[in-house]
Motif scaffolding. Sequence first.
Motif, PDB file in Angstrom:
ATOM      1  N   GLN A  96     -49.357  71.493  -7.574  1.00 12.61           N
ATOM      2  CA  GLN A  96     -50.717  71.330  -8.097  1.00 12.61           C
ATOM      3  C   GLN A  96     -51.364  72.700  -8.278  1.00 12.61           C
ATOM      4  N   LYS A  97     -52.282  72.748  -9.238  1.00 15.59           N
ATOM      5  CA  LYS A  97     -52.980  74.010  -9.510  1.00 15.59           C
ATOM      6  C   LYS A  97     -54.046  74.226  -8.441  1.00 15.59           C
ATOM      7  N   SER A 107     -57.652  74.740  -6.840  1.00 12.28           N
ATOM      8  CA  SER A 107     -58.966  74.287  -7.293  1.00 12.28           C
ATOM      9  C   SER A 107     -59.732  75.488  -7.866  1.00 12.28           C
ATOM     10  N   LYS A 150     -44.257  68.361  -4.809  1.00 10.84           N
ATOM     11  CA  LYS A 150     -45.245  68.181  -5.881  1.00 10.84           C
ATOM     12  C   LYS A 150     -45.951  69.514  -6.054  1.00 10.84           C
ATOM     13  N   VAL A 209     -49.338  74.457  -3.793  1.00 14.79           N
ATOM     14  CA  VAL A 209     -50.372  74.983  -4.695  1.00 14.79           C
ATOM     15  C   VAL A 209     -49.801  76.229  -5.363  1.00 14.79           C
ATOM     16  N   THR A 221     -41.798  76.791 -11.803  1.00 19.17           N
ATOM     17  CA  THR A 221     -41.840  75.816 -10.703  1.00 19.17           C
ATOM     18  C   THR A 221     -40.478  75.140 -10.490  1.00 19.17           C
ATOM     19  N   THR A 246     -46.732  69.259  -0.891  1.00 23.09           N
ATOM     20  CA  THR A 246     -47.502  69.523  -2.115  1.00 23.09           C
ATOM     21  C   THR A 246     -47.832  71.010  -2.124  1.00 23.09           C
TER      22      THR A 246
END
Lengths: 274, 354
Positions: free
Chosen positions: B316-317, B319, B314, B278, B286, B276
């Motif tokens: 994900q942005k 946090s 995967k 970031v 991506t 995953t």
Amino acid sequence: MQLNSVSVYFEDTITGEASLSYAADLAARLGAHLKVIVLTDSRREARLPGKIDARASLCRRVETAVALKTGLKPLTQFSIVCSDLASEHCERPAEPGGILVSRLDPLTQTLAHHSRVVPVIASYDEMSVCGRCASGPVLIPFGDEESGLHGAAVGLPLARYLGLPVVFYHTTWKDESVASENAMDHMCQAARGILDRLVSRACPGGVAHRLVIETADDVVEGMLHCAMREQASMIVLARGPRTGLGSYVSQSLAQSPIPVVVAPGALLPEGGVS
Amino acid sequence: MTGAKPCSLAFFRNPFFVMGLVLFMYAVKAAVKITLGSSINSPMIEGDGFHNLADILEALAVMAVIYVSKLPSSDEYPFGRKNIEFFASLAIGIGLLALSLQFASRSIGGMLFYFPTLDQAVRSVLPLPAHEPLVMDPGTFPVVLGISLVSVVLSVVVSRYQIAVGRSSGHASLVADGEETASDSRIEFVTLGGILAEYAFDAPYLEYPLGLLVAFLIARTGWELFSRAWKVLLQHSLGAERETEIRKLCLMVPGVVDLASLKTFQVGQTAVVMVTVVTRRGSGPTAFMKYGLEHIVQSYLLGDEFKECELSVKFQKPSPERYRVAYAVSMGESHQVTVAASLRGASHLVICDV
């Protein structure tokens, strides 16, 4: 080509910090002066009491922030430049001989489209020029027009100053009349001519270079795949004389994870762009 | 004519051809050793022949395992059935460990035979097998020597062939069976040493220290096969060293801010990496980041051990990175709030959570 200054827009955000860090690193590697551009709005300032103080105060704050974030000394190693959004000067914040680092894609496109004066680097989230891979090459794509030469006019000196090798990339359509599996055999005469000129420009400068020639299904996809495989430090492109929006440059700026340098290309033809 | 050569070479690299050859070798060995052993009244040679019979069953099992492992992946078996090979490796590993124990106890028994007092003391504590000295007369010596020598050479050649084809075709069970055949060759070599030592120096005891060493080597091979199969079957990670390198390589891909998670395991000869990433970048970049990640991870992992690599990425942005900012403002007479030109000119400080 002389690269005596590196300009960057100041933005007090985490991503803006990345651009500032990238610009400071680039300036240090090139031995160039860093110019931090502060966007001001004279129309808004006019509504404020003590407008002269407001701009001076803003510049002082930015100067302190840049010094803290980069460890550079004001005046000697970097300077603050105000760019007024209300004036035409905003579109040309950097002078010839300089290079502009900009994180914002739309702004980069606007600058690259309207300004044919300075190379513009869309650095995205990268913090330094060779932070990911110390020997990542500079990728210079070329086609059958002079835009490849315009790209090389910026890319080759950059590679030389940064001590990086160059990869000349070309993708060609398959010539059905040619039986060879070697992509080079499918290149048209115009592209071969551009390649010869590129190689002849790289050799005298002592820039290590090699060729990647293939028959990719899509030009931008092939170019970006090659850049990812090669772990390129940057891709240097120039717009062709006949295209503006929707060009390979615009597509690359929108899709590339790797910093893209938009080199000043040829002057726009009369009647605008297609 | 030119097209026929690669085709015939491919035939020799076919795992079923290799196992067919192994079956043939074991069948010949078993027939010769059982016949010879019973005729010269040698339980050691006869026993070795029966061991070869067991090897035939093992080779048939390996062929069945290879057949099942080659079945294509499906919705029910998304990674195929390649892990079945490691059941065979596990079984062969356990078999080799048991064989090494048996061989070591026989060798210790042989050594103790020359020290009767010690032999008695040890046997009162440990249940060692009864020592059976080699029974051979000068007439049968050349036959026994010749058969033992051919047996060693055959085992060495065939085991190397099995391991090479197993590695190139990615069949762990073939490699494991090759290792088992190599262990057989070591045992046969020790037997041959014993025969020669008895004939040349009248010193058959030389066989036993050598046997102990060979037992150790077999145990080591058995443990390697067992532990690797155990790790694969229980989906052990690819190891801390590999994961550290994969993490380092992923962070070299432009646009990657950090790795939120990294999971690795092995299915058959396929390395599976689930990561995953970031990133602040959008869907366009991506897609190319994924390409770059696949390229860099596959270049690192593909080689002798892994024939394939499956990378699941995967994105994900990050946090939200929260912080506070203070604005100096001044309030006019008509309660109009404006940003102050300087701190000195400010009437209030507004602190905002961003």
